[in-house]
Write a protein that holds these residues in place. Structure first.
Motif, PDB file in Angstrom:
ATOM      1  N   SER A 126      22.180 -12.695 -31.990  1.00 48.73           N
ATOM      2  CA  SER A 126      21.790 -14.057 -32.360  1.00 48.73           C
ATOM      3  C   SER A 126      21.301 -14.821 -31.129  1.00 48.73           C
ATOM      4  O   SER A 126      20.254 -15.472 -31.159  1.00 48.73           O
ATOM      5  CB  SER A 126      22.971 -14.787 -33.006  1.00 48.73           C
ATOM      6  OG  SER A 126      23.302 -14.234 -34.263  1.00 48.73           O
ATOM      7  N   VAL A 130      17.367 -16.044 -30.396  1.00 49.05           N
ATOM      8  CA  VAL A 130      17.076 -17.449 -30.087  1.00 49.05           C
ATOM      9  C   VAL A 130      16.269 -17.541 -28.790  1.00 49.05           C
ATOM     10  O   VAL A 130      15.257 -18.249 -28.716  1.00 49.05           O
ATOM     11  CB  VAL A 130      18.378 -18.262 -29.975  1.00 49.05           C
ATOM     12  CG1 VAL A 130      18.114 -19.623 -29.340  1.00 49.05           C
ATOM     13  CG2 VAL A 130      19.006 -18.443 -31.353  1.00 49.05           C
ATOM     14  N   ARG A 131      16.693 -16.825 -27.766  1.00 48.86           N
ATOM     15  CA  ARG A 131      15.984 -16.868 -26.484  1.00 48.86           C
ATOM     16  C   ARG A 131      14.585 -16.271 -26.597  1.00 48.86           C
ATOM     17  O   ARG A 131      13.633 -16.791 -26.002  1.00 48.86           O
ATOM     18  CB  ARG A 131      16.782 -16.102 -25.428  1.00 48.86           C
ATOM     19  CG  ARG A 131      18.127 -16.719 -25.072  1.00 48.86           C
ATOM     20  CD  ARG A 131      18.812 -15.894 -23.982  1.00 48.86           C
ATOM     21  NE  ARG A 131      20.156 -16.374 -23.677  1.00 48.86           N
ATOM     22  CZ  ARG A 131      20.924 -15.856 -22.719  1.00 48.86           C
ATOM     23  NH1 ARG A 131      20.482 -14.830 -21.995  1.00 48.86           N
ATOM     24  NH2 ARG A 131      22.136 -16.346 -22.499  1.00 48.86           N
ATOM     25  N   GLY A 136      16.024 -22.335 -32.371  1.00 45.66           N
ATOM     26  CA  GLY A 136      17.447 -22.548 -32.160  1.00 45.66           C
ATOM     27  C   GLY A 136      18.315 -22.518 -33.391  1.00 45.66           C
ATOM     28  O   GLY A 136      19.541 -22.606 -33.290  1.00 45.66           O
ATOM     29  N   ASP A 137      17.723 -22.400 -34.581  1.00 41.04           N
ATOM     30  CA  ASP A 137      18.490 -22.321 -35.830  1.00 41.04           C
ATOM     31  C   ASP A 137      18.211 -20.984 -36.500  1.00 41.04           C
ATOM     32  O   ASP A 137      17.086 -20.476 -36.460  1.00 41.04           O
ATOM     33  CB  ASP A 137      18.103 -23.458 -36.780  1.00 41.04           C
ATOM     34  CG  ASP A 137      18.445 -24.829 -36.223  1.00 41.04           C
ATOM     35  OD1 ASP A 137      19.412 -24.935 -35.449  1.00 41.04           O
ATOM     36  OD2 ASP A 137      17.736 -25.797 -36.561  1.00 41.04           O
ATOM     37  N   TRP A 138      19.236 -20.421 -37.129  1.00 33.00           N
ATOM     38  CA  TRP A 138      19.048 -19.119 -37.748  1.00 33.00           C
ATOM     39  C   TRP A 138      20.101 -18.881 -38.824  1.00 33.00           C
ATOM     40  O   TRP A 138      21.145 -19.519 -38.856  1.00 33.00           O
ATOM     41  CB  TRP A 138      19.107 -18.004 -36.698  1.00 33.00           C
ATOM     42  CG  TRP A 138      20.464 -17.742 -36.115  1.00 33.00           C
ATOM     43  CD1 TRP A 138      21.353 -16.766 -36.460  1.00 33.00           C
ATOM     44  CD2 TRP A 138      21.109 -18.478 -35.050  1.00 33.00           C
ATOM     45  NE1 TRP A 138      22.496 -16.839 -35.701  1.00 33.00           N
ATOM     46  CE2 TRP A 138      22.377 -17.882 -34.830  1.00 33.00           C
ATOM     47  CE3 TRP A 138      20.732 -19.588 -34.290  1.00 33.00           C
ATOM     48  CZ2 TRP A 138      23.254 -18.361 -33.867  1.00 33.00           C
ATOM     49  CZ3 TRP A 138      21.623 -20.066 -33.325  1.00 33.00           C
ATOM     50  CH2 TRP A 138      22.863 -19.449 -33.124  1.00 33.00           C
ATOM     51  N   PRO A 161      15.614 -16.123 -37.762  1.00 31.28           N
ATOM     52  CA  PRO A 161      15.299 -17.420 -37.155  1.00 31.28           C
ATOM     53  C   PRO A 161      14.754 -18.383 -38.207  1.00 31.28           C
ATOM     54  O   PRO A 161      14.014 -17.978 -39.116  1.00 31.28           O
ATOM     55  CB  PRO A 161      14.230 -17.076 -36.111  1.00 31.28           C
ATOM     56  CG  PRO A 161      14.424 -15.616 -35.837  1.00 31.28           C
ATOM     57  CD  PRO A 161      14.870 -15.021 -37.132  1.00 31.28           C
TER      58      PRO A 161
END
Length: 215
Positions: A126, A130-131, A136-138, A161
């Motif tokens: 996760s 994100v990186r 930033g949301d998933w 994501p």
């Protein structure tokens, strides 16, 4: 055509073994469906590697004696107990599937050791996704059985994501619900680059965990 899995009963390696020259696959003598399972075929082709020192290219993960799958599989993590790869029809950029190497149809079929590794790496993946995507949301989603929208009968988690989408009518950003939206075929050139970024970020998350004393 995907290669056949090795004979049932072959032992899985210990977590300390990361030999890129040797394929490691499922063991499931009680379940004949494993022979036609696409995720078992992927597990048969891609051996484990050290996630802190990942190969730069997916092709380097392959055993040269085995046939490359069609469509191509873009692996982002491969350990003795699990394998993770990009969804071939992603709901969004960076949609990853995570599954145990052995053929486990549903979550209740997963062995405790496998469950522990899945739980550990869901957090790592996760953070890496994100990186790699900048989103930033998933969602983390896991389905059990056809009535619950499970398509491949091999237990797996989705890491999806969730970028905000602008509503053209109102010029406002709105969130998307799981299972809604367009599913397009994976672009192989883009997928290769993305998979490499995710593998690098997995390594970075794990190194950070060591520095912070989490491992």
């Amino acid at each position: 055509m995907a290669p056949k899995p090795p004979p049932a009963g072959a032992a899985l390696p210990s977590p300390s073994q990361f030999d890129p020259g040797v394929p490691h696959t499922h063991t499931s003598p009680e379940d004949a469906s494993a022979e036609s399972c696409p995720f078992c075929h992927i597990a048969a082709i891609y051996p484990p590697y050290d996630p802190v020192s990942p190969p730069a290219q997916t092709s380097l993960l392959l055993n040269p004696d085995l046939t490359f799958p069609n469509p191509a599989t873009f692996v982002v993590l491969s350990t003795p107990h699990l394998i993770a790869f990009l969804d071939i029809m992603p709901l969004s950029l960076g949609h990853v599937l995570v599954c145990p190497r052995p053929h486990r149809p549903k979550l209740t079929d997963v062995y405790p050791t496998e469950a522990a590794e899945l739980g550990r790496y869901l957090r790592v993946l996760s953070a890496a996704v994100v990186r790699a995507t900048g989103v930033g949301d998933w969602n983390v989603v896991q389905n059990n059985g056809a009535a619950a929208a499970q398509v491949v009968p091999h237990m797996h988690f989705h890491v999806i994501p969730r970028p905000e989408l602008r509503d053209k009518r109102s010029e406002r950003f709105t969130a998307t619900m799981f299972g809604r939206g367009q599913r397009d075929d994976l672009d192989e050139e883009e997928a290769g680059e993305l998979a490499e970024r995710v593998r690098r970020e997995v390594a970075g998350v794990l190194r950070g965990d060591v520095e912070k004393g989490k491992l």
